[in-house]
Design a protein around this motif. Structure first.
Motif, short mmCIF file in Angstrom:
data_model
loop_
_atom_site.label_atom_id
_atom_site.label_comp_id
_atom_site.label_asym_id
_atom_site.label_seq_id
_atom_site.Cartn_x
_atom_site.Cartn_y
_atom_site.Cartn_z
N LYS A 149 111.59 27.02 61.71
CA LYS A 149 110.78 27.96 62.45
C LYS A 149 110.60 27.41 63.86
CE LYS A 149 109.02 29.97 58.44
NZ LYS A 149 109.77 31.18 58.18
N GLY A 150 109.80 28.10 64.68
CA GLY A 150 109.61 27.66 66.05
C GLY A 150 108.85 26.34 66.11
N VAL A 151 109.46 25.33 66.73
CA VAL A 151 108.85 24.00 66.82
C VAL A 151 108.02 23.91 68.09
CG1 VAL A 151 109.35 21.55 67.05
CG2 VAL A 151 110.68 22.95 65.47
N LEU A 152 106.91 23.19 67.99
CA LEU A 152 105.97 23.08 69.10
C LEU A 152 105.89 21.66 69.62
CD1 LEU A 152 103.07 24.99 67.29
CD2 LEU A 152 104.87 25.99 68.70
N ASP A 153 105.89 21.51 70.94
CA ASP A 153 105.53 20.26 71.58
C ASP A 153 104.15 20.46 72.18
OD1 ASP A 153 107.91 19.02 70.96
OD2 ASP A 153 108.91 19.69 72.79
N ILE A 154 103.16 19.71 71.68
CA ILE A 154 101.76 19.94 72.03
C ILE A 154 101.17 18.69 72.66
CG2 ILE A 154 99.49 20.58 71.11
CD1 ILE A 154 100.99 21.86 68.74
N ASP A 155 100.43 18.85 73.78
CA ASP A 155 99.81 17.68 74.40
C ASP A 155 98.44 17.42 73.77
OD1 ASP A 155 97.94 19.41 75.51
OD2 ASP A 155 98.73 19.25 77.55
N ASP A 156 97.74 16.40 74.25
CA ASP A 156 96.48 15.98 73.64
C ASP A 156 95.37 17.03 73.76
OD1 ASP A 156 97.63 13.61 72.89
OD2 ASP A 156 96.91 12.49 74.64
N SER A 157 95.50 17.95 74.72
CA SER A 157 94.45 18.97 74.89
C SER A 157 94.70 20.20 74.04
CB SER A 157 94.38 19.39 76.37
OG SER A 157 95.52 20.15 76.73
#
Length: 259
Positions: free
Chosen positions: A161-169
């Motif tokens: 599925k769609g993969v996410l790159d997420i920052d600390d916020s």
């Protein structure tokens, strides 16, 4: 707040059942998975829905038209002019708009086609093939707190599925397809959007998970609400059987409502 549910695809990976009905109408415990999704939203006070239908859309419309027949005891009295008597009438406090968004329209195009029914308020958005115990109330509160255009629910699950790159916020920095090097943090749907989202959709050929979502991520307008509880899609017969077994056990994790 309204809830939009994408329910127009062909469901080709579960063709054993979708050959006869739209995938959201495939039953878990004798009720369509669409009903389960709506019951989850209703438990959090969302009772107005817009269904983005397409493939075999008449099946969805007919099911809601005959809702009393599905949920109540009925007497057909042919001695009094074909009178129909509904006993112990049970109906949800729902307002449901079923929209034929086209047979081959992509996900973004389906969303765009129901814009006139949405109005100027934020709305919930999800897919018609996954159930979860995500806290919709907290999801909406989180969306309102950050002021961005869209919030999605991220979950940990190793699927394509769609993969996410997420920052600390909690800001989604990138939205892309999964590859062999990725972990398992994916988009589980259960989104909240402001009406500005329609400006990111060109028309019927727009795939929501590609152009619009990627553009939102690039602009810092897409936030992630992490859910560590239950989530399960129903892409295949095996996944359908898994959900059926959970429901039959009497301990379905997504059943957060009272009977």
């Amino acid at each position: 707040m309204k809830g939009i549910i994408l329910a127009g695809g062909f469901g080709t990976r579960i063709s054993e059942e979708s050959a006869y009905k739209p995938k959201p109408m495939i039953e878990i415990g004798e009720m369509p998975i669409l009903w389960h999704i709506m019951k989850g939203y209703s438990a959090h006070g969302i009772n107005e829905f817009i269904i983005c239908a397409g493939y075999k859309q008449h099946v969805i419309k007919e099911w809601f038209a005959d809702y009393f027949l599905h949920t109540s005891d009925i007497t057909f009295d042919f001695t009094l002019g074909n009178e129909i008597i509904v006993h112990d009438k049970h109906a949800e406090q729902w307002k449901v708009t079923v929209v034929d968004t086209g047979l081959n329209t992509m996900t973004g195009g389906r969303i765009k086609r129901v814009q006139k029914y949405v109005g100027s308020e934020p709305f919930c958005l999800t897919y018609g093939d996954a159930v979860s115990d995500v806290d919709i109330t907290k999801l909406i509160e989180y969306h309102k707190s950050h002021g961005k255009i869209a919030t999605l629910t991220s979950i940990s699950l190793a699927q394509q599925k769609g993969v996410l790159d997420i920052d600390d916020s909690g800001t989604v920095m990138a939205f892309r397809e999964k590859d062999d090097e990725d972990g398992s943090l994916i988009n589980g749907g259960f989104m909240v959007c402001t009406p500005e989202i329609f400006d990111y959709i060109d028309g019927d050929s727009t795939v929501f998970e590609q152009g619009p979502m990627k553009q939102l991520a690039a602009e810092g307008q897409l936030k992630s609400y992490y859910h560590d509880g239950f989530w399960q899609c129903m892409d295949t017969k095996r996944e359908k059987d898994k959900l059926e077994e959970l429901w039959a056990s009497g301990c379905a994790p997504w059943k957060i409502w009272e009977d």
